[in-house]
Write a protein that holds these residues in place. Structure first.
Motif, PDB file in Angstrom:
ATOM      1  N   MET A   1      38.204 -96.861  78.326  1.00 64.26           N
ATOM      2  CA  MET A   1      38.062 -95.736  79.255  1.00 64.26           C
ATOM      3  C   MET A   1      39.104 -94.647  79.013  1.00 64.26           C
ATOM      4  O   MET A   1      39.243 -93.727  79.814  1.00 64.26           O
ATOM      5  CB  MET A   1      38.145 -96.205  80.718  1.00 64.26           C
ATOM      6  N   LYS A   2      39.820 -94.719  77.893  1.00 66.63           N
ATOM      7  CA  LYS A   2      40.818 -93.698  77.598  1.00 66.63           C
ATOM      8  C   LYS A   2      40.172 -92.414  77.067  1.00 66.63           C
ATOM      9  O   LYS A   2      40.759 -91.344  77.144  1.00 66.63           O
ATOM     10  CB  LYS A   2      41.848 -94.229  76.593  1.00 66.63           C
TER      11      LYS A   2
ATOM     12  N   GLN B   1      36.642 -90.212  77.402  1.00 70.06           N
ATOM     13  CA  GLN B   1      35.393 -90.022  78.138  1.00 70.06           C
ATOM     14  C   GLN B   1      34.810 -88.659  77.771  1.00 70.06           C
ATOM     15  O   GLN B   1      35.545 -87.676  77.649  1.00 70.06           O
ATOM     16  CB  GLN B   1      35.631 -90.097  79.647  1.00 70.06           C
TER      17      GLN B   1
ATOM     18  N   ASP C   1      26.025 -98.044  76.732  1.00 71.10           N
ATOM     19  CA  ASP C   1      27.338 -97.449  76.948  1.00 71.10           C
ATOM     20  C   ASP C   1      27.230 -95.982  77.364  1.00 71.10           C
ATOM     21  O   ASP C   1      28.229 -95.281  77.461  1.00 71.10           O
ATOM     22  CB  ASP C   1      28.204 -97.581  75.689  1.00 71.10           C
TER      23      ASP C   1
ATOM     24  N   ALA D   1      31.941 -93.388  77.571  1.00 66.39           N
ATOM     25  CA  ALA D   1      33.364 -93.715  77.506  1.00 66.39           C
ATOM     26  C   ALA D   1      33.556 -94.873  76.537  1.00 66.39           C
ATOM     27  O   ALA D   1      32.664 -95.723  76.375  1.00 66.39           O
ATOM     28  CB  ALA D   1      33.894 -94.088  78.888  1.00 66.39           C
TER      29      ALA D   1
END
Length: 289
Positions: free
Chosen positions: A196-197, A199, A227, A192
């Motif tokens: 977190m917009k 994923q 990440d 992500a």
């Protein structure tokens, strides 16, 4: 693999192991996971560093190097795991008497490069092992379906090419997506962006389909030092649990490029055909009597 064992496999894009503190933390975490075979991508390893890392890890490491700030893949084996090595390029191994071909892959980010890369992997790396037990731990940097992505730019004609090529690779080599096999309706994102917009599921553990009855659990673990999330696969080799059925044979197409093999087959096939025809004719005659 022994017929009465449970093995755990794990795949993770670690985004660099050059810093000694991070490397110690990652190795400690991996030991805590009690994984038998670990696929790491983006290790940033070098020929000079790998011997030191192998000592720190305490077990065998098979590696392909990138630079000190990009690429590089490693396959780590649990200390004291009984493994015999053949070709080290992709870890052709004998584990407890069973041949397993372990392939660790980190694909480029560029879509055009991804397509060419996947074709090379299929043709140059996997075709020679058409009849073997394959396990691919990988970060392919692309999703397989809309279920594997949330947010960001929708899949268009340009971004669709790598998933199509990956699907072709899976079909060609009779592979199984272990996460999707055990979790058909869950997204299972492994990466992500900071907000977190966006994923995506970029990380996979593919296995040969003949091993699907050995799969017990597939998990996506919380992120650590990267990440990306790790993918963990548990496989059981308890003979009593395996269903019996007809055997599966698949012709190895790479043999067609072997002139000696082609010459031998060209000589033998008419002999086989004549023998089969003679046997069939004898059966017909006996049946009429």
């Amino acid at each position: 693999f022994t017929r009465n064992s449970m093995y755990k496999l794990l795949s993770l894009n670690i985004r660099g192991l050059n810093r000694s503190r991070k490397r110690r933390q990652v190795f400690c975490w991996l030991h805590q996971q009690q994984s038998d075979i670990i696929f790491l991508q983006e290790t940033y390893s070098s020929p000079e560093s790998i011997k030191r890392w192998e000592t720190e890890w305490g077990g065998k490491i098979v590696s392909t190097h990138g630079s000190s700030h990009s690429r590089g893949v490693m396959i780590l084996f649990k200390p004291r795991l009984d493994v015999d090595f053949g070709k080290i390029t992709l870890a052709e191994t004998i584990i407890d008497g069973t041949k397993m071909v372990l392939v660790n892959i980190y694909a480029p980010n560029d879509a055009t490069q991804q397509v060419a890369f996947l074709r090379d992997v299929s043709k140059e790396c996997l075709i020679p092992y058409a009849n073997d037990n394959l396990v691919l731990g990988d970060d392919f940097n692309c999703t397989l379906s809309t279920l594997d992505k949330k947010g960001g730019r929708p899949i268009d004609s340009k971004t669709k090419a790598p998933p199509n090529e990956l699907q072709l690779l899976i079909k060609t080599h009779n592979l199984l997506d272990s996460w999707r096999f055990k979790n058909p309706d869950l997204p299972g994102f492994t990466w992500a962006n900071p907000s977190m917009k966006i994923q995506c599921r970029f990380d996979y553990l593919f296995i040969s389909k003949q091993l699907k009855h050995n799969v017990k659990v597939c998990k996506i673990l919380p992120k650590i030092y990267s990440d990306h999330s790790a993918v963990a696969l548990f496989m059981s080799f308890n003979e009593s649990e395996l269903p019996r059925g007809p055997g599966f044979w698949k012709f190895n197409n790479s043999l067609l490029s072997d002139s000696n093999c082609v010459e031998l087959l060209s000589f033998k096939i008419p002999m086989f055909a004549k023998k089969v025809w003679t046997n069939q004719r004898q059966r017909v005659v006996l049946g009429n009597d």
